[in-house]
Design a protein around this motif. Sequence first.
Motif, PDB file in Angstrom:
ATOM      1  N   ALA A  68     -30.806   5.454  29.320  1.00 55.62           N
ATOM      2  CA  ALA A  68     -31.864   5.255  30.318  1.00 55.62           C
ATOM      3  C   ALA A  68     -32.802   6.450  30.360  1.00 55.62           C
ATOM      4  O   ALA A  68     -34.025   6.295  30.536  1.00 55.62           O
ATOM      5  N   ALA A  69     -32.257   7.655  30.178  1.00 58.34           N
ATOM      6  CA  ALA A  69     -33.097   8.860  30.182  1.00 58.34           C
ATOM      7  C   ALA A  69     -33.965   8.942  28.934  1.00 58.34           C
ATOM      8  O   ALA A  69     -35.147   9.303  28.999  1.00 58.34           O
ATOM      9  N   ARG A  70     -33.405   8.599  27.784  1.00 58.75           N
ATOM     10  CA  ARG A  70     -34.183   8.630  26.537  1.00 58.75           C
ATOM     11  C   ARG A  70     -35.305   7.606  26.544  1.00 58.75           C
ATOM     12  O   ARG A  70     -36.358   7.825  25.942  1.00 58.75           O
ATOM     13  N   ALA A  71     -35.083   6.501  27.232  1.00 59.02           N
ATOM     14  CA  ALA A  71     -36.100   5.451  27.277  1.00 59.02           C
ATOM     15  C   ALA A  71     -37.397   5.945  27.900  1.00 59.02           C
ATOM     16  O   ALA A  71     -38.476   5.427  27.597  1.00 59.02           O
ATOM     17  N   VAL A  72     -37.307   6.951  28.762  1.00 60.32           N
ATOM     18  CA  VAL A  72     -38.511   7.516  29.382  1.00 60.32           C
ATOM     19  C   VAL A  72     -39.443   8.075  28.309  1.00 60.32           C
ATOM     20  O   VAL A  72     -40.667   7.905  28.372  1.00 60.32           O
ATOM     21  N   GLU A  73     -38.870   8.739  27.308  1.00 66.83           N
ATOM     22  CA  GLU A  73     -39.681   9.275  26.215  1.00 66.83           C
ATOM     23  C   GLU A  73     -40.139   8.158  25.276  1.00 66.83           C
ATOM     24  O   GLU A  73     -41.303   8.125  24.852  1.00 66.83           O
ATOM     25  N   GLU A  74     -39.229   7.258  24.967  1.00 62.72           N
ATOM     26  CA  GLU A  74     -39.557   6.188  24.029  1.00 62.72           C
ATOM     27  C   GLU A  74     -40.652   5.270  24.569  1.00 62.72           C
ATOM     28  O   GLU A  74     -41.524   4.823  23.824  1.00 62.72           O
ATOM     29  N   GLN A  75     -40.615   5.007  25.861  1.00 66.53           N
ATOM     30  CA  GLN A  75     -41.543   4.040  26.449  1.00 66.53           C
ATOM     31  C   GLN A  75     -42.810   4.667  27.021  1.00 66.53           C
ATOM     32  O   GLN A  75     -43.863   4.024  27.043  1.00 66.53           O
ATOM     33  N   HIS A  76     -42.709   5.929  27.485  1.00 65.95           N
ATOM     34  CA  HIS A  76     -43.835   6.515  28.214  1.00 65.95           C
ATOM     35  C   HIS A  76     -44.334   7.839  27.627  1.00 65.95           C
ATOM     36  O   HIS A  76     -45.306   8.397  28.122  1.00 65.95           O
ATOM     37  N   GLY A  77     -43.660   8.357  26.599  1.00 61.77           N
ATOM     38  CA  GLY A  77     -44.121   9.580  25.950  1.00 61.77           C
ATOM     39  C   GLY A  77     -43.797  10.860  26.681  1.00 61.77           C
ATOM     40  O   GLY A  77     -44.234  11.935  26.268  1.00 61.77           O
ATOM     41  N   THR A  78     -43.022  10.791  27.752  1.00 55.35           N
ATOM     42  CA  THR A  78     -42.612  11.983  28.494  1.00 55.35           C
ATOM     43  C   THR A  78     -41.394  12.607  27.823  1.00 55.35           C
ATOM     44  O   THR A  78     -40.377  11.924  27.627  1.00 55.35           O
ATOM     45  N   ARG A  79     -41.504  13.878  27.463  1.00 59.10           N
ATOM     46  CA  ARG A  79     -40.370  14.569  26.824  1.00 59.10           C
ATOM     47  C   ARG A  79     -39.128  14.432  27.699  1.00 59.10           C
ATOM     48  O   ARG A  79     -39.169  14.661  28.907  1.00 59.10           O
ATOM     49  N   SER A  80     -38.005  14.069  27.082  1.00 59.80           N
ATOM     50  CA  SER A  80     -36.777  13.812  27.838  1.00 59.80           C
ATOM     51  C   SER A  80     -35.647  14.708  27.348  1.00 59.80           C
ATOM     52  O   SER A  80     -35.414  14.834  26.149  1.00 59.80           O
ATOM     53  N   VAL A  81     -34.960  15.332  28.295  1.00 55.04           N
ATOM     54  CA  VAL A  81     -33.810  16.187  28.000  1.00 55.04           C
ATOM     55  C   VAL A  81     -32.623  15.692  28.812  1.00 55.04           C
ATOM     56  O   VAL A  81     -32.765  15.380  30.003  1.00 55.04           O
ATOM     57  N   GLN A  82     -31.463  15.610  28.166  1.00 50.67           N
ATOM     58  CA  GLN A  82     -30.245  15.199  28.854  1.00 50.67           C
ATOM     59  C   GLN A  82     -29.269  16.371  28.915  1.00 50.67           C
ATOM     60  O   GLN A  82     -28.808  16.846  27.875  1.00 50.67           O
ATOM     61  N   LEU A  83     -29.004  16.850  30.124  1.00 46.98           N
ATOM     62  CA  LEU A  83     -28.154  18.019  30.330  1.00 46.98           C
ATOM     63  C   LEU A  83     -26.693  17.594  30.409  1.00 46.98           C
ATOM     64  O   LEU A  83     -26.259  17.044  31.427  1.00 46.98           O
ATOM     65  N   ARG A  84     -25.924  17.851  29.359  1.00 47.65           N
ATOM     66  CA  ARG A  84     -24.499  17.510  29.369  1.00 47.65           C
ATOM     67  C   ARG A  84     -23.736  18.648  30.044  1.00 47.65           C
ATOM     68  O   ARG A  84     -23.262  19.589  29.407  1.00 47.65           O
ATOM     69  N   ILE A  85     -23.626  18.525  31.359  1.00 48.80           N
ATOM     70  CA  ILE A  85     -23.116  19.618  32.191  1.00 48.80           C
ATOM     71  C   ILE A  85     -21.598  19.608  32.227  1.00 48.80           C
ATOM     72  O   ILE A  85     -20.966  18.561  32.393  1.00 48.80           O
ATOM     73  N   GLY A  86     -21.003  20.793  32.075  1.00 44.88           N
ATOM     74  CA  GLY A  86     -19.556  20.941  32.132  1.00 44.88           C
ATOM     75  C   GLY A  86     -19.060  21.133  33.557  1.00 44.88           C
ATOM     76  O   GLY A  86     -19.781  20.935  34.537  1.00 44.88           O
ATOM     77  N   VAL A  87     -17.804  21.550  33.674  1.00 42.57           N
ATOM     78  CA  VAL A  87     -17.182  21.803  34.980  1.00 42.57           C
ATOM     79  C   VAL A  87     -17.851  23.037  35.576  1.00 42.57           C
ATOM     80  O   VAL A  87     -17.713  24.141  35.052  1.00 42.57           O
ATOM     81  N   THR A  88     -18.585  22.838  36.663  1.00 42.86           N
ATOM     82  CA  THR A  88     -19.446  23.893  37.188  1.00 42.86           C
ATOM     83  C   THR A  88     -18.755  24.667  38.290  1.00 42.86           C
ATOM     84  O   THR A  88     -18.215  24.089  39.235  1.00 42.86           O
ATOM     85  N   ILE A  89     -18.765  26.002  38.164  1.00 45.78           N
ATOM     86  CA  ILE A  89     -18.169  26.870  39.175  1.00 45.78           C
ATOM     87  C   ILE A  89     -19.265  27.717  39.810  1.00 45.78           C
ATOM     88  O   ILE A  89     -20.288  28.003  39.208  1.00 45.78           O
ATOM     89  N   GLY A  90     -19.046  28.110  41.049  1.00 46.38           N
ATOM     90  CA  GLY A  90     -20.016  28.935  41.749  1.00 46.38           C
ATOM     91  C   GLY A  90     -19.646  29.013  43.214  1.00 46.38           C
ATOM     92  O   GLY A  90     -18.746  28.322  43.691  1.00 46.38           O
ATOM     93  N   GLU A  91     -20.355  29.844  43.926  1.00 46.37           N
ATOM     94  CA  GLU A  91     -20.065  30.043  45.341  1.00 46.37           C
ATOM     95  C   GLU A  91     -20.610  28.875  46.158  1.00 46.37           C
ATOM     96  O   GLU A  91     -21.734  28.434  45.974  1.00 46.37           O
ATOM     97  N   GLY A  92     -19.775  28.360  47.046  1.00 47.89           N
ATOM     98  CA  GLY A  92     -20.251  27.350  47.983  1.00 47.89           C
ATOM     99  C   GLY A  92     -20.236  25.931  47.493  1.00 47.89           C
ATOM    100  O   GLY A  92     -20.987  25.092  47.996  1.00 47.89           O
ATOM    101  N   GLY A  93     -19.359  25.616  46.543  1.00 45.91           N
ATOM    102  CA  GLY A  93     -19.278  24.233  46.096  1.00 45.91           C
ATOM    103  C   GLY A  93     -18.762  24.122  44.686  1.00 45.91           C
ATOM    104  O   GLY A  93     -18.224  25.071  44.111  1.00 45.91           O
ATOM    105  N   GLY A  94     -18.920  22.937  44.104  1.00 40.25           N
ATOM    106  CA  GLY A  94     -18.484  22.719  42.743  1.00 40.25           C
ATOM    107  C   GLY A  94     -16.979  22.578  42.631  1.00 40.25           C
ATOM    108  O   GLY A  94     -16.258  22.391  43.618  1.00 40.25           O
TER     109      GLY A  94
END
Length: 305
Positions: free
Chosen positions: A152-178
Amino acid sequence: MKTVLVTGGSGFIGRGLVRALLARGDRVTVLTRDVQRAQAALPGARVAMWDPERPGPWFEEVDGVDGIIHLAGEPIAKRWTEPARRQIVNSRVETTRLMGEAIGKARRKPGVFVCASAVGYYGPQPGDKVLDERAAPGEGFLADVVVRWEEAARAVEEQHGTRSVQLRIGVTIGEGGGALDKMIAPFKLFLGGPIGDGTQVISWIHVDDVVGLTLLALDNEAVRGPLNVTSPNAATGEEVARALGVVLHRPSWLRVPEAVVKLGLGDAAEIITTGQRVYPRRAEELGYTFRRADLVPALQSIFGR
């Protein structure tokens, strides 16, 4: 200065990202269902109401922005009942398709669409198998969801020409959540330790580097397609437990049987009983410098020890 539209801006990653965008002088609009809560959490950002399930006046917010960062999504760490599965799919796949529809109707389309994704794309994998962005998708419910999400994210570039990036995010650590909120509770009670045999590989990342890589995707026109958002130094469950024990000054030997986790989460237990060794190859090629690449210093930065 950029004009940036953000969904999921009041979430754990979103809060840090919005603060970073504002700090560098960007103009930020956050789409949210709870305007009052978002305004309190994100001073300096403009806040607008949206309904991620259907078209509406919020489509107008897309018109004319320089970039969109789409982070919204239902939590996955819960029992995967049929209603929960539908929520997980709809909050990722269908909202991304809807955002694509809004981009298609914009008179001036954004230059870039940065969409959250997840390392769940690769499915459960052996710990000695290194996975970069060229690796094939894995199997299972989460992998299937992420494949559809990225389509669905890639379709934005294919259909509308907007550069599309998909962030494959791992297990996120940090203060106050995650992920840390759930990880540290047993350690505080002197009951901490790895889950199962501790050999599953956790592809983790500090929230500061999630923000850093998201900004890289927003700013650098060479970035398109999948981008692994993980530390280059993945760790086993055993290593994560030992690191938490060191930083929190608590024992880390009490193992949690897989059966106990499966009893509580059912099929969703695979999130923490299995893993994959994901390497940020594209970030390395782009010259990104990680702020928190090593686990113990990353944890120390959170707990101030």
